[in-house]
Design an enzyme around this catalytic site. Structure first.
Site, PDB file in Angstrom:
ATOM      1  N   ASP A 137      85.136  82.344  59.635  1.00  0.00           N
ATOM      2  CA  ASP A 137      85.721  82.466  58.298  1.00  0.00           C
ATOM      3  C   ASP A 137      84.741  83.119  57.323  1.00  0.00           C
ATOM      4  O   ASP A 137      83.531  82.883  57.375  1.00  0.00           O
ATOM      5  CB  ASP A 137      86.104  81.067  57.798  1.00  0.00           C
ATOM      6  CG  ASP A 137      86.692  81.075  56.410  1.00  0.00           C
ATOM      7  OD1 ASP A 137      87.748  81.693  56.219  1.00  0.00           O
ATOM      8  OD2 ASP A 137      86.079  80.469  55.511  1.00  0.00           O
TER       9      ASP A 137
ATOM     10  N   GLU B 265      86.503  87.354  60.187  1.00  0.00           N
ATOM     11  CA  GLU B 265      87.323  87.630  59.009  1.00  0.00           C
ATOM     12  C   GLU B 265      86.377  88.301  58.005  1.00  0.00           C
ATOM     13  O   GLU B 265      85.638  87.631  57.297  1.00  0.00           O
ATOM     14  CB  GLU B 265      87.913  86.355  58.419  1.00  0.00           C
ATOM     15  CG  GLU B 265      88.862  86.648  57.273  1.00  0.00           C
ATOM     16  CD  GLU B 265      88.788  85.640  56.128  1.00  0.00           C
ATOM     17  OE1 GLU B 265      89.656  85.712  55.241  1.00  0.00           O
ATOM     18  OE2 GLU B 265      87.866  84.824  56.109  1.00  0.00           O
TER      19      GLU B 265
END
Length: 723
Positions: free
Chosen positions: A405, A458
């Site tokens: 993330d 990401e």
């Protein structure tokens, strides 16, 4: 007679005040001037005695220390029975009769940040020491003046079980005999300034159900894995050339129990796998399931980096979840958050009274937007903690890949910061050099140790070579989410059809960089929250047009170059934004339009998996070619996907106008079967199509040697394949 010196009495007072940093120099079975002695610290006892041989212990002063002469032939690890003021008896084996347990080599690797299995040594690990079963507790708190294990077993009193300092390693350890699995515990730390901190275990494998925050001594795994065949196939998996279609799931809101509560991992697995298999996805990706205190964080504010959240059951329940997926041919990816952690006082924040896991300077140690703290990647033990966490999920739970993330927030020192609120690196730049090194090491360890396991970034900026190997200057990720494609695509599709001709470039620009990385095309959870509306809710026009646009969007995603990811609820056209507090509106599947979208997604997945042209060269520019990318006047887009000898032709009509006799260039003569039409009635469309296919003639068109006339349905996508 006593075995105490004046200095001992001073130390006993420190022990009773929970200020003694080295209890092992005072307690246990000891040789003194007066022979062999047993000395125990029992602050809640009014009297005590050894059980075998039956020797009474005498209190020394008022400190809670008891002692007695100890025969030479008596056990080295005596059992002691003590009684409190209410007459209640407790039996223990004295923990201070055991020597150091952690090996120097393990401590050395830990301090270097290279102990990929640090979780087997730090935290709470059931052990047998000198033939005695118990739990070895170990915690890294180098700046603490004293560390203790506390729990129900000692009335949460930090005086009872102070730990052994392992010197310059910064690690404290204590072996507690006969402590059972399931025991609640925390670490009580005394800071250099005298403050008392009560902390959950950073390496805990299990936690209490929130809002409680105690760590739990996890039992050894009992689950018997049945996925050997899956793991063998995974090690040989050529993921660059294989179909990868991911169904992103938030376990707490995919389905709920009848009373509105959470389901167990096992119950979720059975219904989720059934759903995913029917839809044809190859993998499930779970939003973070590491323990977290706040439901509304969706797991992204992690406090348990080694613990599946207890909301849905035990670690073995989660093992069963993964195993069930694998036995049904479904891979499991896990969203993992090494970029930041919450400020909760019971967790990592200022763990030993200092900025241990985070940076001391808030200009590097805090995320202003998220109210969280940033890991200090320059510290070896912190990098090792994170890499051990990643390795833990792969080894202990057979996870098939990690999605990292917020990578951009890790790469840039000035990420979301105002001028003057960030510190440059040693070269004066804004790149976080330590985070870059960490990410490269992470990818090297995980992919090097576990062939076939992927790591996805990401990453929302133009940082180069995210999914290229470190030896070529890359970060080493397997995949990168294509955020630019996603933003441009959704920006285009939410425009009214009459205006799309002016924004045609939003669909064609992405091909300029489509093969610079190994891209995943994501329509993720972030795109259906915070006022952005659901995918269906973004689509313009009346109800029919909204569904037609959504079907067209799905067709574009599944036929464009790159792997696929779709968030739950989008597969049947959820009309409202995702709500993490309730389950998906499954009742909508009784409505033909919603059922049609789900049927289309299943067919798109089937074609993506079975038609090599749609997946075999996802990351190769030779696998994609425009037929016509310039027909903005009619808002029509057409392209070819190729692999081996197979070609698939995709034609997308972005307006509600039917185009009959639209001539399309084709690479060869012959019959092209219409294997998908998003306007088919079975999907909720109007049924405009090509009667099963079209015949190509040797009439050059659009730079290709052949062509055919096709009928383009309104707001529809057509997929043609030559036999």
């Amino acid at each position: 007679m006593t075995n105490c010196t004046t200095d001992d009495l001073v130390s006993f007072r420190r022990l009773g005040e929970a200020r003694e940093h080295d209890p092992f120099r005072l307690l246990g079975v000891r040789d003194g001037d007066n022979g062999r002695w047993l000395r125990a610290h029992l602050p809640h006892a009014v009297r005590a005695q050894a059980v075998e041989p039956p020797v009474p212990l005498r209190r020394v002063g008022v400190s809670g220390v008891f002692e007695a002469p100890w025969p030479e032939d008596a056990p080295d690890h005596p059992r002691i029975r003590w009684f409190d003021a209410d007459g209640r008896a407790t039996e223990i084996i004295d923990p201070y009769t055991f020597g150091p347990v952690l090996a120097e080599w393990d401590l050395h690797l830990f301090n270097q940040g290279r102990h990929w299995h640090a979780y087997r040594h730090l935290g709470a690990n059931p052990r047998i020491v000198d033939g005695v079963p118990g739990v070895l507790f170990a915690v890294w708190a180098p700046n603490a003046a004293r560390a203790s294990v506390v729990g129900d077993f000692n009335r949460w009193d930090g005086r009872v079980h102070p730990m052994r300092s392992r010197g310059s390693s910064g690690v404290w350890e204590l072996f507690l005999p006969e402590l059972p699995a399931g025991t609640l515990y925390k670490f009580e730390l005394r800071t250099a300034s005298g403050a008392i901190l009560l902390k959950s275990d950073p390496y805990a494998r299990q936690f209490e159900h929130r809002p409680a925050t105690a760590s739990v001594v996890a039992p050894p795994p009992e689950h018997q894995w049945q996925d050997d065949e899956w793991l063998e196939d995974r090690a040989r998996w050529r993921w660059t050339e294989a179909p990868l279609s991911v169904y992103e799931v938030h376990l707490g809101s995919w389905r709920r129990a009848a009373d509105g509560g959470f389901l167990n991992y096992r119950d979720i697995a059975e219904s989720l796998v059934r759903h995913v298999k029917e839809l044809g996805f190859t993998h499930i990706e779970l939003l973070p399931i590491g323990e977290h205190p706040f439901d509304g964080s969706w797991g992204y504010q992690t406090t348990g980096f080694f613990a599946p959240t207890s909301r849905f059951g035990s670690p073995d329940d989660f093992r069963w979840f993964v195993d069930h997926c694998h036995q049904n041919g479904i891979g499991v990816l896990l969203d993992w958050v090494p970029g930041h952690f919450p400020r909760d006082a019971f967790a990592l924040a200022r763990f030993d009274g200092t900025a241990l896991y985070e940076h001391e300077d808030s200009r590097r140690g805090e995320h202003r937007d998220w109210g969280t703290l940033i890991f200090n990647y320059a510290r070896d033990e912190v990098r090792g903690f994170l890499i051990a966490s990643a390795n833990y999920w792969v080894e202990e739970f057979h996870i098939d890949g990690l999605r990292v993330d917020a990578v951009a927030s890790m790469l840039y020192l000035d990420y979301s910061r105002q001028e003057g609120d960030w510190l440059p690196n040693r070269h004066g730049g804004r790149e976080n050099l330590e985070a870059i090194d960490f990410l490269r090491e992470l990818n090297g360890v995980i992919q090097g140790q576990h062939p076939g396991v992927t790591v996805t970034a990401e990453e929302s900026t133009a940082w180069p070579q995210v999914s290229r190997p470190p030896w070529s200057g890359g970060l080493g990720f397997s995949f990168k989410w294509n955020m630019g494609w996603m933003h441009d695509t959704l920006s285009y599709f939410q425009r009214n059809a009459v205006h799309r001709r002016y924004h045609h470039r939003e669909l064609t620009f992405g091909m300029l960089y489509a093969f610079s990385e190994n891209f995943v095309l994501p329509f993720s959870h972030d795109e259906v929250v915070h006022g952005k509306r659901s995918l269906l809710g973004r689509m313009p026009g009346d109800r029919w047009q909204q569904f037609a646009n959504l079907r067209l969007l799905m067709c574009y995603q599944f036929t464009y170059s790159g792997k696929k990811l779709l968030f739950m609820g989008s597969e049947f056209g959820q009309p409202d934004e995702w709500n993490h507090d309730t389950e998906l509106p499954w009742e909508l599947l009784s409505q033909p339009e919603h059922a049609g979208v789900q049927r289309l997604v299943a067919d798109l997945n089937r074609l993506y998996r079975t038609v090599p042209a749609l997946h075999g060269r996802d990351f190769d520019a030779e696998g994609f070619a425009w037929i016509d990318c310039d027909d903005n006047a009619q808002s029509i887009l057409s392209y070819r996907r190729m692999a081996g000898d197979q070609t698939a032709v995709v034609i997308l009509n972005m307006t509600p106008v039917v185009h009959e006799n639209y001539r399309i260039g084709l690479p060869a003569p012959g019959w092209y079967g219409e294997i998908l039409n998003t306007d088919a009635q079975c999907y909720g469309g109007s049924g405009v199509g090509n009667g099963g296919g079209v015949a190509a003639q040797a009439l050059p068109w659009m730079g290709l040697p052949c062509s055919a006339r096709v009928t383009l349905p309104p707001l529809g996508g057509v997929l043609l394949v030559a036999p």
